[in-house]
Every structure is written in C-alpha cells, then in structure tokens.
Design a protein around this motif. Structure first.
Motif, PDB file in Angstrom:
ATOM      1  N   ALA A  27       1.447   5.196   2.999  1.00  0.00           N
ATOM      2  CA  ALA A  27       2.396   5.842   2.935  1.00  0.00           C
ATOM      3  C   ALA A  27       2.812   6.956   4.341  1.00  0.00           C
ATOM      4  O   ALA A  27       4.105   6.921   4.516  1.00  0.00           O
ATOM      5  N   GLY A  28       2.000   7.355   5.479  1.00  0.00           N
ATOM      6  CA  GLY A  28       2.695   7.919   6.470  1.00  0.00           C
ATOM      7  C   GLY A  28       2.680   6.989   7.133  1.00  0.00           C
ATOM      8  O   GLY A  28       2.753   7.335   8.269  1.00  0.00           O
ATOM      9  N   GLY A  29       3.449   5.274   7.220  1.00  0.00           N
ATOM     10  CA  GLY A  29       3.711   4.349   8.469  1.00  0.00           C
ATOM     11  C   GLY A  29       1.906   4.233   8.672  1.00  0.00           C
ATOM     12  O   GLY A  29       2.474   2.961   9.753  1.00  0.00           O
ATOM     13  N   TYR A  30       0.552   4.272   8.366  1.00  0.00           N
ATOM     14  CA  TYR A  30      -0.239   2.920   9.197  1.00  0.00           C
ATOM     15  C   TYR A  30      -0.259   2.099   7.923  1.00  0.00           C
ATOM     16  O   TYR A  30       0.158   1.314   7.408  1.00  0.00           O
ATOM     17  N   ARG A  31      -0.820   0.977   9.043  1.00  0.00           N
ATOM     18  CA  ARG A  31      -1.034  -0.126   8.374  1.00  0.00           C
ATOM     19  C   ARG A  31      -2.720   0.352   8.402  1.00  0.00           C
ATOM     20  O   ARG A  31      -3.377   0.347   9.342  1.00  0.00           O
ATOM     21  N   VAL A  32      -3.329   0.006   6.921  1.00  0.00           N
ATOM     22  CA  VAL A  32      -4.092   0.138   6.680  1.00  0.00           C
ATOM     23  C   VAL A  32      -5.362  -1.103   6.786  1.00  0.00           C
ATOM     24  O   VAL A  32      -5.439  -1.719   5.393  1.00  0.00           O
ATOM     25  N   ALA A  33      -6.757  -1.006   6.762  1.00  0.00           N
ATOM     26  CA  ALA A  33      -7.344  -1.725   6.387  1.00  0.00           C
ATOM     27  C   ALA A  33      -8.315  -1.215   5.313  1.00  0.00           C
ATOM     28  O   ALA A  33      -8.951  -0.368   6.160  1.00  0.00           O
ATOM     29  N   MET A  34      -8.227  -2.045   4.905  1.00  0.00           N
ATOM     30  CA  MET A  34      -9.429  -1.166   3.415  1.00  0.00           C
ATOM     31  C   MET A  34     -11.180  -2.556   2.789  1.00  0.00           C
ATOM     32  O   MET A  34     -10.628  -2.740   3.290  1.00  0.00           O
ATOM     33  N   LEU A  35     -12.083  -1.138   3.410  1.00  0.00           N
ATOM     34  CA  LEU A  35     -13.177  -2.272   3.753  1.00  0.00           C
ATOM     35  C   LEU A  35     -14.093  -1.735   2.404  1.00  0.00           C
ATOM     36  O   LEU A  35     -14.097  -0.055   1.983  1.00  0.00           O
ATOM     37  N   ALA A  36     -14.409  -2.549   1.413  1.00  0.00           N
ATOM     38  CA  ALA A  36     -15.644  -2.530   0.408  1.00  0.00           C
ATOM     39  C   ALA A  36     -15.790  -3.403   0.149  1.00  0.00           C
ATOM     40  O   ALA A  36     -15.757  -4.906   0.688  1.00  0.00           O
ATOM     41  N   ARG A  37     -16.900  -3.760  -0.779  1.00  0.00           N
ATOM     42  CA  ARG A  37     -17.869  -4.865  -0.934  1.00  0.00           C
ATOM     43  C   ARG A  37     -17.173  -5.798  -2.682  1.00  0.00           C
ATOM     44  O   ARG A  37     -17.590  -6.397  -2.326  1.00  0.00           O
ATOM     45  N   SER A  38     -16.543  -4.763  -3.425  1.00  0.00           N
ATOM     46  CA  SER A  38     -15.890  -5.749  -4.217  1.00  0.00           C
ATOM     47  C   SER A  38     -14.378  -5.761  -4.337  1.00  0.00           C
ATOM     48  O   SER A  38     -13.746  -5.349  -3.451  1.00  0.00           O
ATOM     49  N   ALA A  39     -14.593  -7.172  -4.058  1.00  0.00           N
ATOM     50  CA  ALA A  39     -12.891  -8.189  -3.702  1.00  0.00           C
ATOM     51  C   ALA A  39     -11.815  -8.174  -4.951  1.00  0.00           C
ATOM     52  O   ALA A  39     -10.729  -7.970  -4.197  1.00  0.00           O
ATOM     53  N   GLU A  40     -12.557  -8.037  -5.761  1.00  0.00           N
ATOM     54  CA  GLU A  40     -11.826  -7.827  -6.966  1.00  0.00           C
ATOM     55  C   GLU A  40     -10.646  -6.183  -7.073  1.00  0.00           C
ATOM     56  O   GLU A  40      -9.855  -6.709  -7.030  1.00  0.00           O
ATOM     57  N   ARG A  41     -11.340  -5.267  -6.149  1.00  0.00           N
ATOM     58  CA  ARG A  41     -10.998  -4.208  -6.263  1.00  0.00           C
ATOM     59  C   ARG A  41     -10.647  -3.729  -5.323  1.00  0.00           C
ATOM     60  O   ARG A  41      -8.607  -3.523  -5.686  1.00  0.00           O
ATOM     61  N   LEU A  42     -10.601  -4.302  -3.830  1.00  0.00           N
ATOM     62  CA  LEU A  42      -9.323  -4.545  -2.421  1.00  0.00           C
ATOM     63  C   LEU A  42      -8.234  -5.471  -3.098  1.00  0.00           C
ATOM     64  O   LEU A  42      -7.341  -4.596  -2.706  1.00  0.00           O
ATOM     65  N   ALA A  43      -8.540  -6.556  -3.934  1.00  0.00           N
ATOM     66  CA  ALA A  43      -6.762  -7.280  -4.237  1.00  0.00           C
ATOM     67  C   ALA A  43      -6.756  -6.243  -5.112  1.00  0.00           C
ATOM     68  O   ALA A  43      -5.323  -5.932  -5.445  1.00  0.00           O
ATOM     69  N   GLY A  44      -6.055  -5.196  -6.109  1.00  0.00           N
ATOM     70  CA  GLY A  44      -6.111  -4.057  -7.008  1.00  0.00           C
ATOM     71  C   GLY A  44      -5.023  -3.748  -6.337  1.00  0.00           C
ATOM     72  O   GLY A  44      -4.357  -3.149  -6.333  1.00  0.00           O
ATOM     73  N   LEU A  45      -5.436  -3.106  -4.706  1.00  0.00           N
ATOM     74  CA  LEU A  45      -5.293  -1.907  -4.271  1.00  0.00           C
ATOM     75  C   LEU A  45      -4.703  -2.597  -3.353  1.00  0.00           C
ATOM     76  O   LEU A  45      -3.160  -2.014  -3.194  1.00  0.00           O
ATOM     77  N   GLU A  46      -4.835  -3.752  -2.984  1.00  0.00           N
ATOM     78  CA  GLU A  46      -3.715  -4.435  -1.961  1.00  0.00           C
ATOM     79  C   GLU A  46      -2.677  -4.809  -3.046  1.00  0.00           C
ATOM     80  O   GLU A  46      -1.393  -4.685  -1.476  1.00  0.00           O
ATOM     81  N   ALA A  47      -2.180  -4.943  -3.958  1.00  0.00           N
ATOM     82  CA  ALA A  47      -1.366  -4.793  -4.568  1.00  0.00           C
ATOM     83  C   ALA A  47      -0.246  -4.087  -5.153  1.00  0.00           C
ATOM     84  O   ALA A  47       0.652  -3.946  -4.938  1.00  0.00           O
ATOM     85  N   ARG A  48      -0.936  -2.732  -5.223  1.00  0.00           N
ATOM     86  CA  ARG A  48      -0.020  -1.734  -5.260  1.00  0.00           C
ATOM     87  C   ARG A  48       0.071  -0.502  -4.086  1.00  0.00           C
ATOM     88  O   ARG A  48       1.141   0.307  -4.304  1.00  0.00           O
ATOM     89  N   ILE A  49      -0.640  -1.226  -2.777  1.00  0.00           N
ATOM     90  CA  ILE A  49      -0.113  -0.239  -1.825  1.00  0.00           C
ATOM     91  C   ILE A  49       0.463  -1.203  -0.640  1.00  0.00           C
ATOM     92  O   ILE A  49      -0.263  -1.966  -0.359  1.00  0.00           O
ATOM     93  N   GLU A  50       1.196  -0.732  -0.460  1.00  0.00           N
ATOM     94  CA  GLU A  50       2.368  -1.535   0.817  1.00  0.00           C
ATOM     95  C   GLU A  50       1.916  -1.496   2.140  1.00  0.00           C
ATOM     96  O   GLU A  50       1.721  -0.029   2.618  1.00  0.00           O
ATOM     97  N   GLY A  51       1.435  -2.186   2.712  1.00  0.00           N
ATOM     98  CA  GLY A  51       0.912  -1.982   3.914  1.00  0.00           C
ATOM     99  C   GLY A  51      -0.313  -1.904   4.266  1.00  0.00           C
ATOM    100  O   GLY A  51      -1.311  -1.808   5.510  1.00  0.00           O
TER     101      GLY A  51
END
Length: 235
Positions: A27-51
């Motif tokens: 929201a503050g304008g960063y490109r955000v790289a999210m690291l986690a072990r769960s591909a499913e969780r990351l896919a869900g977050l990608e779908a709702r967090i732009e950037g």
C-alpha cells in the motif's frame, strides 16, 4: 527512506504479521516479495495484494534462500528493504527439549537473517542505503524455563541485528529489531485465549504500521530496538 519504485522482501509471510506487512508495504508503494513455504498461501495473498509476488522458500535452507533471493532480484529488482519475519519456536526446558529443535530454530531465526543480510546489504550500501528489520519478542531478553530451544535463538537474533547496525549503519543501513511483547491476533490464538477481550491482543495491522514507521525514520533519529505491546499487557 522513500518508497517510490522500491522493493521490500519479507520472510515468513503467514496469515498474521507477515501478511499485514505485505499489505502495508504494498500500500505504501513498494514491490513486495513474499517468502513462505506454502505455495497455496502465497497464491491467495498474491490475488489480493496488488504489487506483491510470492516466492516459495524454506529460509532454513541457505542454498534455497540464495536462489530465491536471486529470483526476487531478477523479477523485482534488488531489495531496498528486508524484513525477517520468519520464526520457529518450540517449548521445553533444557532437560526435555530435543536439541534438534534448537538447531532448527537457530537456522530460521538467526542464520536466515545472517544470510539475507549478507545477500542484500552490499547492494544497499552501493545504492546509498537500505533497511534490515527483524520481528522479535521478549524471549530475546529473558530465558524462561520452558523456552530453552527458542529464547537463545531470539537473543542471538537481537545481537545479530545490533552487529549489522554497528557495522553498516555508517554506510546508510538502518538495521532494527521490532520486539513484540504480545499475543498476536490470529485465529489460533483467539481459540487458545477465548476468554480474553480484544484489548488483550496485538493486531497484525498495527504491528505492520510500527514496522513501516521504523523503516521510514529520518537518519538523524533511527531506532535500533523498539518494544511494542498492547496497552493492557502486564510487564
């Protein structure tokens, strides 16, 4: 530190603080790289967090972490900010705890931070500055009996952040620990503390806001350690 076209790498992006950090910095304008072990969780977050973009990684694996860091750099640019939020904690006194748990906790809580700093900071220095944050807790300051496999790792994490700050602060690197003396408001803690009111919990979004504020402090007034807790916390 301004946010225009900058990249923030966050480890341990789960449903609580990690997701809130990703949301706040995106929201503050960063490109955000999210690291986690769960591909499913990351896919869900990608779908709702732009950037924000997810990268599956076990940060305890130093080779995998280095490879993922290279992927992040290729896809989003070299990180201007690293937030080490990944954590592993197990309970048990020194007689009962499995020593392998201490080793695993140390790999995630301490060694991953070391590897990330070594990967990211030299490029930050070359660009004139950057930020390295770690989310911690009060285990870093006290060795309670049943935290023999956890508290030593969080204490080491706190001291490691201090060494990064002392070494690279003069080169423009703001390294800081955000210590959280609280039960964080996530579904499983709500179940575990079902008798507690809302005021008992620390909200992930509020924690993320503190991290944002620390990451953007003026150079003349940097904090190296910040302790946060709900107003009703006993301490």
């Amino acid at each position: 530190m301004s946010s225009g076209s900058k990249t923030c790498l966050i480890t341990g992006v789960g449903p609580g603080t990690g997701a809130a950090l990703a949301e706040r910095f995106a929201a503050g304008g960063y490109r955000v790289a999210m690291l986690a072990r769960s591909a499913e969780r990351l896919a869900g977050l990608e779908a709702r967090i732009e950037g924000a973009q997810g990268f599956v990684c076990d940060v305890a694996d130093s080779e995998a972490l280095a490879g993922t860091y290279a992927e992040v750099t290729a896809a989003m640019g070299a990180p201007d900010m690293v937030i080490h939020n990944a954590v592993r904690g197990t309970r048990g006194d020194y007689l009962a705890v499995d020593p392998a748990d201490l080793e695993r906790n140390f790999q995630i809580n301490v060694m991953a931070l070391l590897h990330l700093a070594r990967l990211a900071v030299p490029a930050m220095v070359a660009r004139g500055g950057g930020v390295v944050l770690a989310t911690g807790n009060t285990a870093a300051y006290r060795g309670k009996a049943h935290f023999a496999a956890f508290a030593p790792t969080k204490a080491a994490q706190r001291i490691l952040i201090e060494t990064i700050a002392r070494k690279s602060g003069p080169d423009g690197i703001h390294a800081a620990l955000i210590a959280i003396d609280a039960v964080i408001d996530v579904p499983w803690t709500r179940e575990a503390f079902a008798d507690k009111s809302d005021d008992f919990f620390s909200k992930p979004g509020d924690i993320a806001e503190v991290c944002w504020q620390v990451a953007h402090q003026p150079r003349s007034a940097w904090c190296s350690e910040v302790m946060i807790r709900p107003f009703g916390e006993t301490w």
